[in-house]
Design a protein around this motif. Structure first.
Motif, PDB file in Angstrom:
ATOM      1  N   LYS A 115      52.955  25.256  36.657  1.00 31.27           N
ATOM      2  CA  LYS A 115      51.684  24.583  36.389  1.00 31.27           C
ATOM      3  C   LYS A 115      50.645  24.940  37.455  1.00 31.27           C
ATOM      4  CE  LYS A 115      53.924  20.479  34.335  1.00 31.27           C
ATOM      5  NZ  LYS A 115      53.364  20.521  32.977  1.00 31.27           N
ATOM      6  N   GLN A 116      51.079  24.958  38.713  1.00 27.74           N
ATOM      7  CA  GLN A 116      50.148  25.188  39.809  1.00 27.74           C
ATOM      8  C   GLN A 116      49.578  26.601  39.790  1.00 27.74           C
ATOM      9  OE1 GLN A 116      52.658  24.048  43.076  1.00 27.74           O
ATOM     10  NE2 GLN A 116      52.388  21.849  42.711  1.00 27.74           N
ATOM     11  N   ILE A 117      50.418  27.615  39.549  1.00 27.33           N
ATOM     12  CA  ILE A 117      49.892  28.978  39.607  1.00 27.33           C
ATOM     13  C   ILE A 117      48.854  29.200  38.510  1.00 27.33           C
ATOM     14  CG2 ILE A 117      51.692  30.051  38.154  1.00 27.33           C
ATOM     15  CD1 ILE A 117      50.055  31.518  41.350  1.00 27.33           C
ATOM     16  N   VAL A 118      49.070  28.636  37.333  1.00 30.70           N
ATOM     17  CA  VAL A 118      48.077  28.761  36.264  1.00 30.70           C
ATOM     18  C   VAL A 118      46.795  28.023  36.635  1.00 30.70           C
ATOM     19  CG1 VAL A 118      47.557  28.134  33.875  1.00 30.70           C
ATOM     20  CG2 VAL A 118      49.786  29.111  34.453  1.00 30.70           C
ATOM     21  N   TYR A 119      46.929  26.822  37.173  1.00 34.36           N
ATOM     22  CA  TYR A 119      45.767  26.013  37.568  1.00 34.36           C
ATOM     23  C   TYR A 119      44.883  26.778  38.548  1.00 34.36           C
ATOM     24  CZ  TYR A 119      43.208  22.155  39.807  1.00 34.36           C
ATOM     25  OH  TYR A 119      42.239  21.351  40.331  1.00 34.36           O
ATOM     26  N   PHE A 120      45.482  27.409  39.541  1.00 31.86           N
ATOM     27  CA  PHE A 120      44.677  28.089  40.556  1.00 31.86           C
ATOM     28  C   PHE A 120      44.171  29.445  40.070  1.00 31.86           C
ATOM     29  CE2 PHE A 120      47.175  25.133  43.263  1.00 31.86           C
ATOM     30  CZ  PHE A 120      46.107  24.404  43.724  1.00 31.86           C
ATOM     31  N   LEU A 121      44.987  30.185  39.340  1.00 32.07           N
ATOM     32  CA  LEU A 121      44.498  31.469  38.839  1.00 32.07           C
ATOM     33  C   LEU A 121      43.318  31.283  37.899  1.00 32.07           C
ATOM     34  CD1 LEU A 121      47.790  33.499  38.173  1.00 32.07           C
ATOM     35  CD2 LEU A 121      46.083  33.879  39.974  1.00 32.07           C
ATOM     36  N   GLU A 122      43.323  30.220  37.106  1.00 26.45           N
ATOM     37  CA  GLU A 122      42.184  29.975  36.228  1.00 26.45           C
ATOM     38  C   GLU A 122      40.896  29.815  37.009  1.00 26.45           C
ATOM     39  OE1 GLU A 122      43.457  26.508  34.094  1.00 26.45           O
ATOM     40  OE2 GLU A 122      44.226  27.688  32.386  1.00 26.45           O
ATOM     41  N   ARG A 123      40.963  29.392  38.233  1.00 23.98           N
ATOM     42  CA  ARG A 123      39.783  29.129  39.050  1.00 23.98           C
ATOM     43  C   ARG A 123      39.468  30.265  40.023  1.00 23.98           C
ATOM     44  NH1 ARG A 123      42.119  25.033  36.977  1.00 23.98           N
ATOM     45  NH2 ARG A 123      41.036  23.057  36.576  1.00 23.98           N
ATOM     46  N   LEU A 124      40.356  31.241  40.109  1.00 18.85           N
ATOM     47  CA  LEU A 124      40.163  32.292  41.101  1.00 18.85           C
ATOM     48  C   LEU A 124      39.904  33.672  40.509  1.00 18.85           C
ATOM     49  CD1 LEU A 124      43.009  31.335  43.621  1.00 18.85           C
ATOM     50  CD2 LEU A 124      40.554  31.121  44.023  1.00 18.85           C
ATOM     51  N   VAL A 125      40.381  33.934  39.296  1.00 17.14           N
ATOM     52  CA  VAL A 125      40.231  35.291  38.761  1.00 17.14           C
ATOM     53  C   VAL A 125      39.544  35.265  37.392  1.00 17.14           C
ATOM     54  CG1 VAL A 125      42.239  36.117  40.016  1.00 17.14           C
ATOM     55  CG2 VAL A 125      42.534  35.300  37.674  1.00 17.14           C
ATOM     56  N   TYR A 127      53.749  44.346  36.957  1.00 22.31           N
ATOM     57  CA  TYR A 127      53.370  43.850  35.637  1.00 22.31           C
ATOM     58  C   TYR A 127      51.864  44.050  35.473  1.00 22.31           C
ATOM     59  CZ  TYR A 127      57.877  41.517  36.201  1.00 22.31           C
ATOM     60  OH  TYR A 127      59.209  41.249  36.430  1.00 22.31           O
ATOM     61  N   GLY A 128      51.490  44.854  34.502  1.00 19.20           N
ATOM     62  CA  GLY A 128      50.086  45.148  34.290  1.00 19.20           C
ATOM     63  C   GLY A 128      49.630  46.337  35.103  1.00 19.20           C
ATOM     64  N   ASP A 129      48.473  46.881  34.739  1.00 18.95           N
ATOM     65  CA  ASP A 129      47.943  48.048  35.450  1.00 18.95           C
ATOM     66  C   ASP A 129      46.436  47.963  35.671  1.00 18.95           C
ATOM     67  OD1 ASP A 129      47.125  48.361  32.855  1.00 18.95           O
ATOM     68  OD2 ASP A 129      48.148  50.276  32.514  1.00 18.95           O
ATOM     69  N   ARG A 130      45.903  46.757  35.563  1.00 20.31           N
ATOM     70  CA  ARG A 130      44.469  46.554  35.810  1.00 20.31           C
ATOM     71  C   ARG A 130      44.286  45.228  36.544  1.00 20.31           C
ATOM     72  NH1 ARG A 130      41.744  45.584  30.755  1.00 20.31           N
ATOM     73  NH2 ARG A 130      43.789  44.948  29.968  1.00 20.31           N
ATOM     74  N   GLY A 131      43.111  45.061  37.108  1.00 19.86           N
ATOM     75  CA  GLY A 131      42.757  43.780  37.704  1.00 19.86           C
ATOM     76  C   GLY A 131      43.113  43.673  39.173  1.00 19.86           C
ATOM     77  N   HIS A 132      42.814  42.511  39.711  1.00 20.36           N
ATOM     78  CA  HIS A 132      43.040  42.216  41.124  1.00 20.36           C
ATOM     79  C   HIS A 132      44.540  42.193  41.403  1.00 20.36           C
ATOM     80  CE1 HIS A 132      41.206  39.742  44.670  1.00 20.36           C
ATOM     81  NE2 HIS A 132      42.067  40.651  45.097  1.00 20.36           N
ATOM     82  N   ALA A 133      44.984  42.961  42.369  1.00 21.57           N
ATOM     83  CA  ALA A 133      46.408  43.037  42.683  1.00 21.57           C
ATOM     84  C   ALA A 133      46.892  41.729  43.302  1.00 21.57           C
ATOM     85  CB  ALA A 133      46.670  44.194  43.637  1.00 21.57           C
ATOM     86  N   LEU A 134      48.001  41.221  42.798  1.00 21.78           N
ATOM     87  CA  LEU A 134      48.617  39.981  43.283  1.00 21.78           C
ATOM     88  C   LEU A 134      50.040  40.282  43.707  1.00 21.78           C
ATOM     89  CD1 LEU A 134      48.748  36.874  43.668  1.00 21.78           C
ATOM     90  CD2 LEU A 134      49.380  36.714  41.246  1.00 21.78           C
ATOM     91  N   LEU A 135      50.316  40.214  45.002  1.00 15.74           N
ATOM     92  CA  LEU A 135      51.663  40.405  45.527  1.00 15.74           C
ATOM     93  C   LEU A 135      52.380  39.068  45.520  1.00 15.74           C
ATOM     94  CD1 LEU A 135      53.767  42.261  46.918  1.00 15.74           C
ATOM     95  CD2 LEU A 135      52.763  41.531  49.101  1.00 15.74           C
ATOM     96  N   VAL A 136      53.570  39.032  44.912  1.00 13.82           N
ATOM     97  CA  VAL A 136      54.324  37.793  44.761  1.00 13.82           C
ATOM     98  C   VAL A 136      55.621  37.889  45.558  1.00 13.82           C
ATOM     99  CG1 VAL A 136      55.389  36.188  43.148  1.00 13.82           C
ATOM    100  CG2 VAL A 136      53.353  37.475  42.456  1.00 13.82           C
ATOM    101  N   PHE A 137      55.809  36.943  46.482  1.00 11.34           N
ATOM    102  CA  PHE A 137      57.031  36.889  47.282  1.00 11.34           C
ATOM    103  C   PHE A 137      58.060  35.989  46.598  1.00 11.34           C
ATOM    104  CE2 PHE A 137      53.814  38.040  50.370  1.00 11.34           C
ATOM    105  CZ  PHE A 137      54.466  38.935  51.205  1.00 11.34           C
ATOM    106  N   PRO A 138      59.338  36.342  46.659  1.00  8.71           N
ATOM    107  CA  PRO A 138      60.365  35.467  46.078  1.00  8.71           C
ATOM    108  C   PRO A 138      60.553  34.209  46.914  1.00  8.71           C
ATOM    109  CG  PRO A 138      61.401  37.296  47.227  1.00  8.71           C
ATOM    110  CD  PRO A 138      59.915  37.560  47.257  1.00  8.71           C
ATOM    111  N   SER A 139      61.091  33.169  46.302  1.00  7.59           N
ATOM    112  CA  SER A 139      61.425  31.953  47.039  1.00  7.59           C
ATOM    113  C   SER A 139      62.683  32.204  47.871  1.00  7.59           C
ATOM    114  CB  SER A 139      61.620  30.781  46.077  1.00  7.59           C
ATOM    115  OG  SER A 139      62.661  31.067  45.164  1.00  7.59           O
TER     116      SER A 139
END
Length: 244
Positions: free
Chosen positions: A234-244, A22-34
């Motif tokens: 909620k958590q992923i948005v909270y932390f991404l706002e502070r990290l990227v 998803y997306g083609d710019r920015g810091h790469a974020l690898l997401v593992f499934p639960s």
């Protein structure tokens, strides 16, 4: 937002493995499934939706990888040795095949994240390969394979149990300096279904701070915060706002 589906052969796992980007710019974020999840779950459970502002603004590009938990940690059919052997093969698929395939340039470093067992996979990948991963965001995770393996231990159990190898890592190992220059975020609630993860999260917190990894960021959310998607969104948005 640019969305792409991919399927490619894994020599480590002897099968085609699927993923979406998803997306083609920015810091790469690898997401593992639960646990027992698939690469489409992050979209299906609206995690991509809540991350979409970061993707559309070019702050991150997201790679949702597939899992094999049903053959590894959470398998009900295979013996423990084979299950952990498969977990090791999966780690090698991620670090030796998938990462080079999705990297935009040689030496690109990635963020990684996951929820529940995905948090374990993210943390294990980060702590074993801090040369590849510069940031981990682990949400509601376990950090030892004991929950699945009990007292059984072999080399693959040890090498895939962050609490074990971090506890025994020599204090002068160069990885400690790498961790101190990386970003480590670990979050867990204190409500329903978080009981198994809380002691392991606190132990990980203690180990890192005892070794001077004071940049690690641990958050223990309230007793109303339970082990499920509404809070992880909620958590992923909270932390991404502070990290990227």
């Amino acid at each position: 937002m640019r969305v792409e589906y991919h399927k490619s052969w894994s020599n480590h796992l002897w099968r085609d493995m699927e993923y979406k980007t998803y997306g083609d710019r920015g810091h790469a974020l690898l997401v593992f499934p639960s646990q027992d999840g698939r690469f489409w779950d992050m979209e299906g459970f609206n995690m991509i939706h809540v991350m979409s502002p970061f993707i559309e603004q070019g702050r991150i590009r997201v790679i949702c990888c597939d899992g094999i938990d049903w053959e590894a940690l959470s398998s009900k059919d295979w013996d423990k040795g084979k299950r952990m052997w498969m977990q090791e093969r999966y780690f090698r698929y991620i670090t030796e095949e998938l990462i080079p395939e999705v990297s935009y340039w040689q030496g690109e470093t990635f963020m990684c994240t996951g929820c529940s067992l995905g948090a374990y996979q993210a943390a294990n990948s980060f702590f074993r390969r801090p040369d590849i991963f510069d940031t981990v965001i682990a949400l509601s995770g376990l950090y030892d394979t004991r929950y699945f393996m009990g007292d059984y231990c072999d080399d693959n159990v040890y090498n895939n149990s962050p609490l074990r190898y971090l506890r025994n890592m020599p204090s002068d190992h160069y990885y400690w300096d790498m961790y101190r220059n990386r970003r480590i975020v670990v979050c867990i609630g204190q409500g329903k279904w978080e009981d198994d993860g809380l002691p392991e999260t606190r132990e990980l917190d203690t180990i890192l701070h005892e070794h001077g990894v004071n940049n690690s960021w641990f958050e223990y959310w309230g007793t109303d915060v339970y082990h499920d998607w509404p809070w992880w969104r909620k958590q992923i948005v909270y932390f991404l706002e502070r990290l990227v």
